[in-house]
Design a protein around this motif. Sequence first.
Motif, mmCIF file in Angstrom:
data_model
loop_
_atom_site.group_PDB
_atom_site.id
_atom_site.type_symbol
_atom_site.label_atom_id
_atom_site.label_comp_id
_atom_site.label_asym_id
_atom_site.label_seq_id
_atom_site.Cartn_x
_atom_site.Cartn_y
_atom_site.Cartn_z
ATOM 1 N N PRO A 58 71.753 83.009 61.740
ATOM 2 C CA PRO A 58 70.999 84.247 61.432
ATOM 3 C C PRO A 58 70.990 85.236 62.590
ATOM 4 C CG PRO A 58 69.764 82.331 60.723
ATOM 5 C CD PRO A 58 70.925 81.808 61.505
ATOM 6 N N LEU A 59 70.879 84.709 63.808
ATOM 7 C CA LEU A 59 70.867 85.593 64.976
ATOM 8 C C LEU A 59 72.220 86.284 65.129
ATOM 9 C CD1 LEU A 59 69.201 86.487 67.443
ATOM 10 C CD2 LEU A 59 70.333 84.656 68.713
ATOM 11 N N ALA B 280 58.131 78.453 48.282
ATOM 12 C CA ALA B 280 57.719 79.484 47.332
ATOM 13 C C ALA B 280 57.370 80.782 48.061
ATOM 14 C CB ALA B 280 56.522 79.003 46.511
ATOM 15 N N LEU B 281 56.660 80.669 49.199
ATOM 16 C CA LEU B 281 56.315 81.864 49.960
ATOM 17 C C LEU B 281 57.575 82.556 50.470
ATOM 18 C CD1 LEU B 281 53.275 80.574 52.036
ATOM 19 C CD2 LEU B 281 53.216 82.217 50.173
ATOM 20 N N GLY B 282 58.528 81.737 50.946
ATOM 21 C CA GLY B 282 59.789 82.306 51.422
ATOM 22 C C GLY B 282 60.512 83.058 50.321
ATOM 23 N N ASP B 283 60.502 82.485 49.101
ATOM 24 C CA ASP B 283 61.147 83.149 47.958
ATOM 25 C C ASP B 283 60.460 84.479 47.658
ATOM 26 O OD1 ASP B 283 62.794 81.044 47.774
ATOM 27 O OD2 ASP B 283 62.003 80.233 45.904
ATOM 28 N N SER B 347 62.743 87.627 58.878
ATOM 29 C CA SER B 347 62.446 86.401 59.606
ATOM 30 C C SER B 347 61.875 85.333 58.682
ATOM 31 C CB SER B 347 61.446 86.702 60.721
ATOM 32 O OG SER B 347 60.647 85.579 60.972
ATOM 33 N N ARG B 348 62.479 84.162 58.716
ATOM 34 C CA ARG B 348 62.005 83.089 57.855
ATOM 35 C C ARG B 348 60.610 82.607 58.281
ATOM 36 N NH1 ARG B 348 65.676 77.939 56.453
ATOM 37 N NH2 ARG B 348 67.212 79.415 57.198
ATOM 38 N N GLU B 349 60.352 82.577 59.585
ATOM 39 C CA GLU B 349 59.038 82.115 60.061
ATOM 40 C C GLU B 349 57.922 82.983 59.488
ATOM 41 O OE1 GLU B 349 61.585 82.136 62.152
ATOM 42 O OE2 GLU B 349 61.696 80.003 62.709
ATOM 43 N N PRO B 354 51.717 81.783 55.321
ATOM 44 C CA PRO B 354 50.900 82.570 54.372
ATOM 45 C C PRO B 354 50.162 83.724 55.036
ATOM 46 C CG PRO B 354 50.030 80.338 54.646
ATOM 47 C CD PRO B 354 51.372 80.357 55.291
ATOM 48 N N ARG B 355 49.760 83.545 56.307
ATOM 49 C CA ARG B 355 49.007 84.619 56.969
ATOM 50 C C ARG B 355 49.863 85.840 57.226
ATOM 51 N NH1 ARG B 355 44.856 82.086 61.341
ATOM 52 N NH2 ARG B 355 43.864 84.099 61.547
#
Lengths: 179, 422
Positions: A58-59, B280-283, B347-349, B354-355
């Motif tokens: 990704p980077l 699910a959140l990532g989607d 960004s995946r993180e 959720p926050r």
Amino acid sequence: MTAPTSLYGLLAEFADPEELVEATQQVHQAGYRRIDAFSPMPIEGLAEAMNFRRTKIPLVILIGGIVGGIAGYVLQYWVAVIAYPVNIGGRPLHSWPAFIPVTFEVTILFGAIAGVLGMLALNGLPRPHHPLFGVPAFSHASRDRFFLCIEASDEKFVEQETRELLHRTGAKEVFDVPR
Amino acid sequence: MIDPNNTFLDTLKKWQRGATAVAVLGAVLCGLAAATSLEQFLRSYLVAFLFWWAVTLGCLGILMLYYLVGGRWGVAIKPLLECGTATVPLLAGLFLPVAFGIQHLYPWAGPSYEDRPSRQVESRSISEETSKVHSTTRSETRHEFRRFATPRVLATFAAPSSDPKSLYLNPAFFYGRALGYFVIWILLALSLRPRKSDVPTDRPRWRRLVSAGGLVALVLTVTFAAIDWAMSLDPQWYSAIYGAVVAIGGVLAALAFVTLSFAALFWRGRAVSTTNLSPALGDLGSLMLAFLMLWAYFAFSQFLIIWSGNLPEENVWYVYRLEGGWQWLGLAIVGLQFFVPFFALLSRELKQNPRTLAAIAALVFVMQYFFFVWTLVPSFHPRQLLIHWADIVVPVTMGGLWARIFIGLLRRNIPQIVAMNQ
């Protein structure tokens, strides 16, 4: 590092995917990190068993995209303002709205190219030969057998102990992989 | 072990009380605004109504999209989408003040629109203005974007008294069309409402059929409704992609609202381990990124095409919105509605937490309202940045009312949401 220099690693052969996943978990729990698994098809849970770490892809793609975006914009600026300053319908030479679509497309193009090249580079490809090909049975990895390789460069690698561990995990056979 | 259903119900009860308080307090302030200036109140009301209307129909659209394509993201938020869709009849009620106030809102419905004295004056000085435009010499490379767009030039394009547009833009036809739109939307919402016999993860064939036809009907009706209720604030101006910008803006706001509620519910409820929710959140984050880019693409296309063509009857719309302070709101939208969420959603993180996902969704939601403000309010105050306090109070009040009903419906669905996401 007690590995004898003549060995690339040890290759264990398994008959079905569940055995491979289980053996991978055990080997990982035993503390081995330089391990790799080979299978003719994708196996659910195998990447997790290997504790597959996140890659840098990704980077690489992000950097490729940013470079592409800047390059695309600068190219158009140079062409329209510096090299060929042509008055088109009274519009300013630096007509930024018109530059946005091409900038976007070059961003995607560079991102995609960086993704493909980065993937090849991070995988160490292209590579005409690999020590694993020295094991004749390994050709079954693309047909009907499942393999787990522990490399000799692993810090925990001790030939006799590692061989015994692989047998304990239920390997049908354990091969020496010559360097 | 705490029962997740109860923790959620407690959280929702608290939120519902909050929403009720906002609606009641806001109603008092709205009354004050209406008493001070009915015209200003109606203008603020129109913007607020159009925003919540777009959010509600966005829920309906996403629900139909889920029935057509399926996916993990849809299973997670389906109950929320159904609660959003169920508020369509409320929208019909909220439309009434707009319906009664059209002569205050729309120039084509206003008194003596045809023979305002100012228009005749404007028409006379037009030749002088055009001669100025044509004097642009070759050496002068400056884009004459602004000079075209003066009210005087605009007046030439305003049709004479036998305006063919009045065949479409007249009160009777306007009411008839609005009635038709609401009938279609309520029928769609009714036919997709959840039933006791539903299997939660199932997508029955007849619902897929309704959704396929329904999406086509929804896109068409939303386009026409956007022309009627929003674009006709500038009766001389037109843009073919306008309805699509409004529709996708609504879908984006609806997705942001649902994602925000979903993430906040599970983050506050703490009943379900959030690691199970990460995919699910990532989607949902990725889907929001896709709609964000689609919205930006539509909104920018309209600008690019009009800017390139530089025709006075078209570009005036942007001149009204890029001068006198409105340009700063426009820039804020480009930055906070597009660039900030765009990079954050890469960004995946950030997407899987959720926050942070709730924070991004909240930003997208609020900025989409300001995009509606930037689209609509300059029609009342061209070239003059003017956001009245009612422009903030009315949408918040309407949101309180909407959220109160939404949460009330949601409380009945809680066991289903928990079961689907455990």
